[in-house]
Enzyme design. Structure first.
Site, mmCIF file in Angstrom:
data_model
loop_
_atom_site.group_PDB
_atom_site.id
_atom_site.type_symbol
_atom_site.label_atom_id
_atom_site.label_comp_id
_atom_site.label_asym_id
_atom_site.label_seq_id
_atom_site.Cartn_x
_atom_site.Cartn_y
_atom_site.Cartn_z
ATOM 1 N N ARG A 27 1.003 -1.131 -0.054
ATOM 2 C CA ARG A 27 0.028 0.069 -0.091
ATOM 3 C C ARG A 27 0.996 1.340 -0.085
ATOM 4 O O ARG A 27 2.067 1.275 0.690
ATOM 5 C CB ARG A 27 -0.800 0.070 1.288
ATOM 6 C CG ARG A 27 -1.995 -1.007 1.339
ATOM 7 C CD ARG A 27 -2.745 -0.613 2.543
ATOM 8 N NE ARG A 27 -2.092 -0.810 3.778
ATOM 9 C CZ ARG A 27 -1.633 0.244 4.492
ATOM 10 N NH1 ARG A 27 -1.791 1.321 4.121
ATOM 11 N NH2 ARG A 27 -1.033 -0.141 5.742
ATOM 12 N N TYR A 44 -1.662 -3.986 -6.872
ATOM 13 C CA TYR A 44 -1.082 -4.671 -5.697
ATOM 14 C C TYR A 44 -1.897 -4.302 -4.527
ATOM 15 O O TYR A 44 -2.390 -3.404 -4.244
ATOM 16 C CB TYR A 44 0.370 -4.285 -5.141
ATOM 17 C CG TYR A 44 0.834 -5.373 -4.190
ATOM 18 C CD1 TYR A 44 1.612 -6.630 -4.774
ATOM 19 C CD2 TYR A 44 0.687 -5.152 -2.881
ATOM 20 C CE1 TYR A 44 1.821 -7.393 -3.738
ATOM 21 C CE2 TYR A 44 1.273 -6.221 -2.017
ATOM 22 C CZ TYR A 44 1.799 -7.217 -2.441
ATOM 23 O OH TYR A 44 2.406 -8.305 -1.610
ATOM 24 N N LYS A 62 -9.122 -2.244 2.132
ATOM 25 C CA LYS A 62 -8.947 -1.247 2.911
ATOM 26 C C LYS A 62 -9.748 -0.055 2.303
ATOM 27 O O LYS A 62 -10.167 0.845 3.200
ATOM 28 C CB LYS A 62 -7.492 -0.864 2.712
ATOM 29 C CG LYS A 62 -6.694 -1.960 3.433
ATOM 30 C CD LYS A 62 -6.878 -2.316 4.848
ATOM 31 C CE LYS A 62 -5.816 -3.450 5.037
ATOM 32 N NZ LYS A 62 -6.244 -3.798 6.525
ATOM 33 N N HIS A 83 -10.744 -1.861 12.027
ATOM 34 C CA HIS A 83 -9.557 -2.523 11.580
ATOM 35 C C HIS A 83 -9.340 -3.614 12.461
ATOM 36 O O HIS A 83 -8.415 -3.793 13.626
ATOM 37 C CB HIS A 83 -8.488 -1.739 11.486
ATOM 38 C CG HIS A 83 -7.342 -2.482 10.939
ATOM 39 N ND1 HIS A 83 -5.928 -1.727 10.867
ATOM 40 C CD2 HIS A 83 -7.189 -3.235 9.856
ATOM 41 C CE1 HIS A 83 -4.993 -2.815 10.091
ATOM 42 N NE2 HIS A 83 -5.812 -3.494 9.559
ATOM 43 N N SER A 101 0.208 -2.881 12.431
ATOM 44 C CA SER A 101 0.924 -3.872 11.669
ATOM 45 C C SER A 101 2.074 -4.447 12.672
ATOM 46 O O SER A 101 2.683 -3.727 13.472
ATOM 47 C CB SER A 101 1.271 -3.647 10.326
ATOM 48 O OG SER A 101 2.197 -2.315 10.517
ATOM 49 N N CYS A 117 2.187 -7.029 15.051
ATOM 50 C CA CYS A 117 1.770 -7.271 16.180
ATOM 51 C C CYS A 117 1.258 -8.512 16.169
ATOM 52 O O CYS A 117 0.707 -9.372 17.202
ATOM 53 C CB CYS A 117 0.773 -6.260 16.656
ATOM 54 S SG CYS A 117 1.354 -4.694 17.140
ATOM 55 N N ASP A 129 -8.949 -9.311 10.092
ATOM 56 C CA ASP A 129 -8.376 -8.040 9.789
ATOM 57 C C ASP A 129 -9.656 -7.346 9.772
ATOM 58 O O ASP A 129 -9.148 -5.976 10.359
ATOM 59 C CB ASP A 129 -8.096 -7.989 8.187
ATOM 60 C CG ASP A 129 -7.237 -6.777 8.045
ATOM 61 O OD1 ASP A 129 -6.468 -6.488 8.807
ATOM 62 O OD2 ASP A 129 -7.183 -6.232 6.993
ATOM 63 N N ARG A 185 2.648 -11.931 -0.054
ATOM 64 C CA ARG A 185 1.403 -12.232 0.736
ATOM 65 C C ARG A 185 0.775 -13.775 -0.048
ATOM 66 O O ARG A 185 1.034 -14.019 -1.103
ATOM 67 C CB ARG A 185 0.542 -11.096 0.079
ATOM 68 C CG ARG A 185 0.658 -9.736 0.676
ATOM 69 C CD ARG A 185 -0.041 -9.453 1.926
ATOM 70 N NE ARG A 185 0.559 -8.436 2.461
ATOM 71 C CZ ARG A 185 0.152 -7.791 3.815
ATOM 72 N NH1 ARG A 185 -0.769 -8.541 4.254
ATOM 73 N NH2 ARG A 185 0.740 -6.757 4.279
#
Ligand code: O2Y
Ligand code: MN
Length: 605
Positions: free
Chosen positions: A73, A215, A224, A244, A266, A268, A291, A387
């Site tokens: 992103r 992407y 998102k 989120h 992110s 975590c 997510d 990914r």
């Protein structure tokens, strides 16, 4: 189905206008069938963009390698184009919507020449759920169509629900690489240079325009862009929450069930927590979502959550049988891999997959790669943001309720970050406002590797929503406070968790992963007012014996991670007051400033 056969006149007109602007060679309305998915994959194989993987070892799986300029992103190229700049707030990039539409229309002009325009009707959430929303994405990328098949519910059944005049969120997407006569992608990932990439959101008109990237979050617009940035605006206006957050189902040894959601910045371990295998005997943890959570008050006044997605778009490096067995099982078949390494056996490999590279690899850039463990400078074989896109229904831990159109009733919200100091293992908020305060100060300590800020600084990521809130974050805090004014006795309880406390020697004290189930058990019990606790200036903490200790955690360790670090908290309060809250100016709700004062007063008492 052809565009002419569409029943929805508004949708038909919108597609026709897009065709005039973007000049595709052909247009195809996606029906969502397996035949269509297979054909999209075949097109990408034929144009050299995809490599089919070993059909015996990874049936139905393929590998893509993107352009090095198109691997994540791009927050610097992501815009919230509200009428007034003030409404986008200090945490978003803003451009005047008319100016942005003019700039982007010029980029879109002729951008699909030589390509097919695919029209993807998609539902975020189970089709027909009253919490779900419909979007329609046009795209010139068969890679995007295939990914959307996994990540959302797509095709004719969505058009049936949309009817002749239903509401949908229109989403433009073009990779920004028209083809000349006879030209083909020929193995080169199509995208535009970084300065021409735009991921734009128009909150007032509920539109998404994306250009130049193929992407992930830039291109799979249901995720998102729609399910967070545009959905936050819808949620604010309609009185619900678009967050989120992962969604978990927890069953205790008595067979009682609770659902909780959790927001984490992110890095975590959010996906790992979403698919956790408990080490606590008799407890069961299942996945509803990994997510995003959409939550609406139900008829009984409780908040009901759905996972708006149908798949997982997870980071590959670090995923292994120890860290996330359920994710590894999910992606054994029918999975799209992007930017991981390819083995000679035509399987996949990535850093920390749990075993050494099996021989010579092709790395994510397409070059030969031989593992050299003595070379600390060796570049990774898989891109750090490589990914997998895998169907959620293939997850062995998926809860049977994961597609319930009514959603699941939520008992608790978790907030967490990577905090080596100060923040205890778990801390229950004393009130809803205290919980909103906890969400507002979420963040992770910056590591020495991040060169732009001093090591030890806390990079705040309120509610883990910093890049995903479609309006002013101060107003978002206010929205959370307002939600707390309805059905107060039925609200979820709020908890701050921290799996990342370190000891004086710099070692993690808590083992994390499956052992986090021990903390979830205390949270479960607290939701019913049970569980041993102590009321402290910073919140409600477990007594040192309230959580069953995992192997390797001593009584002293437990006391340390459940202690109240008075001086550390005073510094935390000072940091929030000086460096964090002022960013929100006069939009910062007074209640949060008051909460800061109240905690400080308790710490000084
Ligand atoms: O880099 C991307 O485009 C994907 S980012 C992402 C993917 C899945 C789940 N969460 C995230 C995120 O950035 O929060
Ligand atoms: Mn995410």
């Amino acid at each position: 189905m052809t565009v002419n056969e569409l029943k929805h006149t508004g949708l038909k007109k919108w597609i026709e206008e897009a065709c005039t602007l973007m000049s595709p060679d052909t247009v195809e309305v996606c029906n969502g069938t397996q035949e269509e998915y297979d054909r999209m994959i075949q097109i990408t194989v034929d144009t050299g963009l995809a490599t089919p993987l070993n059909p015996w070892l990874l049936p139905g799986c393929v590998l893509f390698r993107s352009d090095p300029s198109d691997v994540a992103r791009v927050e610097a190229r992501t815009y919230i184009a509200s009428q007034s700049q003030q409404d986008a707030g200090p945490t978003n990039n803003w451009v005047d919507p008319d100016t942005l539409k003019k700039t982007m229309s010029e980029l879109y002009r002729g951008s699909m020449k030589g390509r097919t325009m695919y029209v993807i009707p998609f539902s975020m959430g189970p089709i027909g759920s009253n919490i779900a929303k419909i979007g329609v994405q046009i795209t010139d990328s068969p890679y995007v169509v295939a990914n959307m098949h996994i990540m959302a519910r797509v095709g004719t059944k969505v058009l049936d629900v949309l009817g002749a005049d239903g509401f949908y969120i229109p989403c433009f997407h073009s990779v920004g690489k028209p083809l000349g006569p006879g030209e083909q992608d020929n193995g080169k990932w199509p995208c535009a240079p970084i300065e021409k990439k735009y991921i734009s959101h128009f909150p007032e008109t509920r539109e998404i325009w994306s250009y130049g990237s193929g992407y992930g979050g830039n291109a799979l617009l249901g995720k998102k862009c729609l399910a967070l940035r545009i959905a936050t605006v819808l949620a604010r206006d309609e009185g619900w929450l678009a967050e989120h957050m992962l969604i978990l189902k927890i069953t205790n040894p008595k067979g009682e069930v609770k659902y909780i959601t959790g927001a984490f910045p992110s890095a975590c371990g959010k996906t790992n927590l979403a698919m956790l295998v408990p080490t606590l005997s008799g407890w069961k943890v299942e996945t509803v979502g990994d997510d995003i959570a959409w939550m609406k008050p139900g008829p009984d006044g409780r908040l009901y959550a759905i996972n708006p997605e149908a798949g997982f778009f997870g980071v590959a490096p670090g995923t292994n049988m120890d860290s996330n067995r359920n994710a590894m099982e999910t992606i054994r078949r029918n999975t799209i891999f992007t930017n991981v390494a390819l083995t000679e056996e035509k399987t996949v490999w990535w850093e920390m997959i749990g075993y050494d590279a099996p021989g010579k690899l092709i790395d994510w850039t397409g070059k030969e790669w031989i593992q050299d463990k003595n070379n600390k400078e060796q570049k990774p074989a898989a891109h750090p943001n490589s990914r997998f896109t895998g169907p959620a229904k293939q997850c062995p831990a998926i809860a049977k309720e994961w597609e319930d159109p009514a959603g699941v009733p939520i008992s608790a919200f978790l907030f967490g970050g990577r905090r080596p100091k100060t923040i205890p293992l778990v801390n229950q908020a004393k009130s809803w406002i205290h919980g909103v305060f906890m969400g507002s100060i979420v963040g992770s300590e910056v590591t020495a590797a991040a060169l732009d800020v001093k090591a030890g600084t806390i990079r705040r990521d309120p509610f883990a929503m910093l890049p995903f809130c479609g309006y002013h974050m101060g107003d978002y805090f206010k929205h959370w406070l307002n939600i707390g004014k309805q059905n107060t006795e039925k609200l979820p309880k709020i908890f701050f968790v921290n799996w990342f406390r370190k000891n004086a020697a710099g070692k993690f004290i808590w083992p994390g992963y499956g052992d986090n189930s021990r903390v979830l058990a205390w949270i479960f019990d607290r939701c019913d007012g049970n569980g041993k606790f102590v009321d402290t200036p910073i919140g409600i903490l477990p007594t040192p014996d309230a959580i069953e200790r995992p192997a390797g955690v001593s009584e002293t360790d437990m006391a340390e991670i459940l202690s109240v670090d008075i001086e550390g908290w005073k510094a935390e309060i000072a940091d929030v007051r000086k460096n964090h809250y002022p960013k929100f100016g006069d939009k910062l709700p007074q209640e949060l400033d008051d909460e800061l004062d109240a905690i400080e007063k308790r710490l000084n008492a």
